[in-house]
Design an enzyme around this catalytic site. Structure first.
Site, PDB file in Angstrom:
ATOM      1  N   GLU A  26      55.133  31.951  24.623  1.00  0.00           N
ATOM      2  CA  GLU A  26      54.331  32.782  25.522  1.00  0.00           C
ATOM      3  C   GLU A  26      55.127  34.003  25.978  1.00  0.00           C
ATOM      4  O   GLU A  26      54.599  35.122  26.031  1.00  0.00           O
ATOM      5  CB  GLU A  26      53.884  31.961  26.744  1.00  0.00           C
ATOM      6  N   LYS A  56      48.295  25.626  22.785  1.00  0.00           N
ATOM      7  CA  LYS A  56      48.922  24.663  23.684  1.00  0.00           C
ATOM      8  C   LYS A  56      48.487  23.226  23.369  1.00  0.00           C
ATOM      9  O   LYS A  56      49.210  22.275  23.681  1.00  0.00           O
ATOM     10  CB  LYS A  56      48.601  25.023  25.131  1.00  0.00           C
ATOM     11  N   SER A 106      46.285  25.622  31.503  1.00  0.00           N
ATOM     12  CA  SER A 106      46.723  26.670  30.576  1.00  0.00           C
ATOM     13  C   SER A 106      47.937  27.440  31.082  1.00  0.00           C
ATOM     14  O   SER A 106      48.041  28.654  30.935  1.00  0.00           O
ATOM     15  CB  SER A 106      45.577  27.639  30.268  1.00  0.00           C
ATOM     16  N   SER A 131      46.089  30.737  23.933  1.00  0.00           N
ATOM     17  CA  SER A 131      46.421  29.454  24.561  1.00  0.00           C
ATOM     18  C   SER A 131      45.809  28.229  23.892  1.00  0.00           C
ATOM     19  O   SER A 131      46.146  27.098  24.259  1.00  0.00           O
ATOM     20  CB  SER A 131      46.029  29.474  26.042  1.00  0.00           C
TER      21      SER A 131
END
Length: 300
Positions: free
Chosen positions: A166, A70, A130, A67
């Site tokens: 994802e 991101k 997240s 993550s």
């Protein structure tokens, strides 16, 4: 007389370099003691004291972001906002079909039947919380992962790979390794962002994502874990699952940490670890505290 002056000048420069090398070395040695005892690959990059103090361990390795990616995705989205192609106020319809199960998503938990959110809200969910579904919504809005890579190539930023969503990472274990960065590149990215080099973002977009990064609450036992209460930390975490063999590919945290008289950039990637989750997070917290103590003492 001229020769004496030159000799004196060179001696001062030499002693300055030696002093610099010796001051950062104790920090490196303390960090090495932590790293040496762990069953994991640990990548570290630290930059502080206006880039006069730098330290890296496995700094050029390609390490899975999870993550952490991101944050660069958010930067790519905000670049489109600055171009007028997107707006932070535009509404994004999120249907029930978008809300995939078996993935981390505060959006889904709050709105199980779907909802409409502004782009700014989706970015906040994606970075501060997240949110995996929020991340894939942003990628869809951009037109895919290639658009993110194209953005970074356009600003001549290398040593980053963003290939998978994802959803794709959740379907196949090895896909997560396609999204990687080097620790040194992570520091470079934070420097680009913080100092707004190359006019990376407009003032409005910069202030917006700075606030979002500062409000990130995930991984509070990592960079923030042992720092004094109230320490400002703008950061982004990343975490993978653990496989049946007890291997954890990624427990990460990258960020900008403030001392009383300055700040430093710190990126820690705990990769292919056979340690427990608690130990992996403690590795990051211990290194962050050693680094905070070092710069706090140096900048008094």
């Amino acid at each position: 007389m001229i020769k004496t002056f030159r000799f004196t000048t060179l001696l001062i420069l030499y002693l300055s370099c030696q002093t610099f090398a010796q001051t950062i070395e104790p920090l490196r040695q303390k960090i090495q003691k932590i790293v040496a005892t762990k069953n994991a690959t640990i990548g570290i990059s630290i930059i502080g004291n206006n880039a006069k103090d730098t330290l890296s361990i496995n700094g050029d390795k390609h390490l899975p972001m999870q993550s952490v990616y991101k944050f660069p995705i958010a930067l790519a989205v905000l670049s489109e906002v600055d171009k007028g192609k997107l707006s932070l106020n535009q509404k994004i319809n999120i249907t029930k079909e978008d809300l995939h199960q078996n993935t981390w998503s505060p959006i889904r938990e709050k709105y199980p039947n779907g909802t409409t959110l502004s782009l700014s809200e989706v970015i906040k969910y994606t970075v501060s919380d997240s949110d995996n579904i929020g991340c894939d919504i942003l990628l869809k809005l951009l037109g895919g992962t290639k658009k993110v890579e194209d953005y970074f190539y356009s600003i001549n930023f290398k040593n980053i790979s963003i290939k998978a969503t994802e959803e794709e990472m959740h379907k196949e274990w090895n896909v997560q390794f396609q999204n990687w960065i080097t620790p040194k590149a992570a520091s470079e990215l934070l420097e680009l962002f913080y100092y707004n080099k190359k006019k990376l973002l407009s003032k409005e977009s910069h202030n917006f994502i700075w606030k979002v990064m500062s409000e990130t609450w995930t991984g509070n036992k990592r960079l923030k874990g042992k720092l004094p209460i109230g320490t400002i930390v703008a950061h982004k975490t990343g975490t993978s699952d653990t496989n049946s063999e007890g291997l954890t590919p990624a427990v990460n945290d990258i960020g900008i940490v403030f001392t009383k008289n300055g700040h430093f950039f710190i990126n820690i990637f705990v990769t292919n670890s056979k340690e427990s989750t608690e130990t992996n997070e403690k590795i990051i917290a211990d290194i962050a505290k050693l680094t905070w103590d070092y710069f706090e003492a140096k900048n008094k």
